[in-house]
Design a protein around this motif. Structure first.
Motif, PDB file in Angstrom:
ATOM      1  N   LEU A  12     -12.838 -43.255-100.610  1.00  0.00           N
ATOM      2  CA  LEU A  12     -13.291 -41.986-100.047  1.00  0.00           C
ATOM      3  C   LEU A  12     -12.431 -40.820-100.534  1.00  0.00           C
ATOM      4  CD1 LEU A  12     -14.099 -43.024 -96.353  1.00  0.00           C
ATOM      5  CD2 LEU A  12     -15.718 -42.464 -98.170  1.00  0.00           C
ATOM      6  N   GLU A  13     -11.101 -41.036-100.587  1.00  0.00           N
ATOM      7  CA  GLU A  13     -10.219 -39.982-101.092  1.00  0.00           C
ATOM      8  C   GLU A  13     -10.501 -39.676-102.557  1.00  0.00           C
ATOM      9  OE1 GLU A  13      -6.245 -41.196-100.414  1.00  0.00           O
ATOM     10  OE2 GLU A  13      -6.338 -40.957 -98.227  1.00  0.00           O
ATOM     11  N   LYS A  14     -10.759 -40.731-103.332  1.00  0.00           N
ATOM     12  CA  LYS A  14     -11.066 -40.522-104.749  1.00  0.00           C
ATOM     13  C   LYS A  14     -12.378 -39.745-104.915  1.00  0.00           C
ATOM     14  CE  LYS A  14     -11.372 -43.087-109.093  1.00  0.00           C
ATOM     15  NZ  LYS A  14     -11.374 -44.445-109.720  1.00  0.00           N
ATOM     16  N   GLN A  15     -13.393 -40.121-104.120  1.00  0.00           N
ATOM     17  CA  GLN A  15     -14.662 -39.400-104.197  1.00  0.00           C
ATOM     18  C   GLN A  15     -14.502 -37.950-103.756  1.00  0.00           C
ATOM     19  OE1 GLN A  15     -17.516 -41.596-101.917  1.00  0.00           O
ATOM     20  NE2 GLN A  15     -17.431 -43.421-103.248  1.00  0.00           N
TER      21      GLN A  15
ATOM     22  N   LYS B 217     -15.591 -22.753-100.559  1.00  0.00           N
ATOM     23  CA  LYS B 217     -14.210 -23.033-100.150  1.00  0.00           C
ATOM     24  C   LYS B 217     -13.262 -23.207-101.345  1.00  0.00           C
ATOM     25  CE  LYS B 217     -15.552 -25.414 -95.882  1.00  0.00           C
ATOM     26  NZ  LYS B 217     -15.489 -26.713 -95.137  1.00  0.00           N
ATOM     27  N   SER B 218     -13.760 -23.723-102.467  1.00  0.00           N
ATOM     28  CA  SER B 218     -12.894 -24.058-103.601  1.00  0.00           C
ATOM     29  C   SER B 218     -12.655 -22.837-104.473  1.00  0.00           C
ATOM     30  CB  SER B 218     -13.515 -25.175-104.438  1.00  0.00           C
ATOM     31  OG  SER B 218     -14.783 -24.774-104.907  1.00  0.00           O
TER      32      SER B 218
ATOM     33  N   LYS C  43     -14.191 -32.196-105.166  1.00  0.00           N
ATOM     34  CA  LYS C  43     -13.464 -30.928-105.219  1.00  0.00           C
ATOM     35  C   LYS C  43     -13.266 -30.468-106.660  1.00  0.00           C
ATOM     36  CE  LYS C  43     -10.979 -31.415-100.846  1.00  0.00           C
ATOM     37  NZ  LYS C  43      -9.654 -31.525-100.180  1.00  0.00           N
ATOM     38  N   TYR C  44     -12.966 -31.418-107.524  1.00  0.00           N
ATOM     39  CA  TYR C  44     -12.790 -31.061-108.936  1.00  0.00           C
ATOM     40  C   TYR C  44     -14.097 -30.558-109.548  1.00  0.00           C
ATOM     41  CZ  TYR C  44     -11.927 -31.575-113.928  1.00  0.00           C
ATOM     42  OH  TYR C  44     -11.826 -31.346-115.273  1.00  0.00           O
ATOM     43  N   GLN C  45     -15.197 -31.234-109.224  1.00  0.00           N
ATOM     44  CA  GLN C  45     -16.497 -30.778-109.736  1.00  0.00           C
ATOM     45  C   GLN C  45     -16.851 -29.408-109.174  1.00  0.00           C
ATOM     46  OE1 GLN C  45     -18.334 -32.089-112.068  1.00  0.00           O
ATOM     47  NE2 GLN C  45     -17.093 -33.934-112.334  1.00  0.00           N
ATOM     48  N   ALA C  46     -16.489 -29.167-107.887  1.00  0.00           N
ATOM     49  CA  ALA C  46     -16.765 -27.852-107.293  1.00  0.00           C
ATOM     50  C   ALA C  46     -15.955 -26.758-107.981  1.00  0.00           C
ATOM     51  CB  ALA C  46     -16.457 -27.891-105.797  1.00  0.00           C
ATOM     52  N   ARG C  47     -14.682 -27.059-108.293  1.00  0.00           N
ATOM     53  CA  ARG C  47     -13.870 -26.073-109.012  1.00  0.00           C
ATOM     54  C   ARG C  47     -14.380 -25.870-110.436  1.00  0.00           C
ATOM     55  NH1 ARG C  47      -7.633 -26.923-108.804  1.00  0.00           N
ATOM     56  NH2 ARG C  47      -7.830 -24.867-109.779  1.00  0.00           N
TER      57      ARG C  47
ATOM     58  N   PRO D 184     -24.630 -28.891 -98.896  1.00  0.00           N
ATOM     59  CA  PRO D 184     -23.176 -29.035 -98.681  1.00  0.00           C
ATOM     60  C   PRO D 184     -22.343 -28.670 -99.911  1.00  0.00           C
ATOM     61  CG  PRO D 184     -24.344 -30.936 -97.800  1.00  0.00           C
ATOM     62  CD  PRO D 184     -25.361 -30.109 -98.504  1.00  0.00           C
ATOM     63  N   MET D 185     -22.925 -28.816-101.101  1.00  0.00           N
ATOM     64  CA  MET D 185     -22.198 -28.430-102.312  1.00  0.00           C
ATOM     65  C   MET D 185     -21.982 -26.920-102.359  1.00  0.00           C
ATOM     66  SD  MET D 185     -20.816 -29.959-104.833  1.00  0.00           S
ATOM     67  CE  MET D 185     -20.103 -29.623-106.438  1.00  0.00           C
TER      68      MET D 185
END
Length: 240
Positions: A54-57, A98-99, A62-66, A91-92
């Protein structure tokens, strides 16, 4: 009587039924405890793996959002994740708000002239040759003709010195001294140490050893018996 007495004695003192039953009950209880502990440990490891996934996902999201921050909605144009036909934004879209945008840093290309000669183990001071490119005249134009680029010519002209191992190694180093010792031994101990004997007395001192060609089973044919072409008269159709 003996059979009955032996059975009673064995069941009473050697193979006690009640002691064996008590031992088996204790083993079953111990097995249940071990199984429960193993089950708890397996569940704990599974939960840890799930948390890591879950943390990896989450990090990937977050990386994809940035990385895709340019798809965020503006006041004039809605983004692809904020369709006007939806009741609420995706949600994206909320994650994009936020990012922060990802900064694409340029990789610093190390100049080939940044390597100093003083980094070599045998050099005490850097030499006096040019280690940086001189500035070109501003108003200079490229000459007409099949000439190379000026920057490439200067890179080839002022490329750093790359000495071989023979040049970079000191003459007083232990490997060089070992090579000198080996060379002296080779010069002192020649490979062929046989005494030269003249041809007139050579056959008197040593036994004659025939060559491999002459020491065969059939030996060598006499001179004049070899032909370039073999003839078979019995196979001729005519006499000629």
């Amino acid at each position: 009587i003996q059979k009955t007495w032996r059975g009673y004695y064995v069941r009473k003192y050697i193979h006690n039924f009640y002691a064996l039953k008590k031992y088996l009950n204790a083993i079953s209880v111990n097995n249940m405890l071990v199984r429960s502990e193993l089950q708890e440990y397996a569940e704990m490891r599974e939960n840890e793996e799930k948390m890591k996934d879950l943390e990896k996902q989450e990090k990937e999201k977050k990386y994809q959002a940035r990385k895709m921050h340019y798809l965020l909605s503006t006041e004039q144009i809605p983004g692809i994740y904020n369709s006007p036909f939806r009741k609420s934004p995706d949600p994206m879209e909320l994650l994009l708000r936020k990012s922060k945008p990802l900064n694409h840093r340029k990789q610093k290309v190390k100049s080939p002239f940044a390597y100093g000669v003083s980094d070599w183990p045998t050099c005490k001071k850097p030499p006096a040759f040019v280690t940086a490119l001189p500035l070109l005249p501003i108003g200079r134009q490229k000459p007409q003709g099949p000439f190379r680029d000026t920057a490439a010519v200067l890179c080839q002209r002022y490329k750093p010195l790359e000495p071989t191992l023979r040049v970079a190694e000191s003459s007083n180093s232990p490997p060089e001294k070992a090579r000198e010792k080996t060379k002296r031994e080779e010069w002192r101990n020649p490979i062929h140490d046989n005494e030269f004997l003249p041809f007139s007395s050579y056959h008197k001192n040593e036994k004659y050893e025939p060559s491999l060609h002459r020491s065969g089973k059939y030996g060598q044919e006499a001179y004049g018996t070899k032909h370039f072409r073999e003839l078979y008269p019995e196979k001729w159709i005519a006499d000629k």
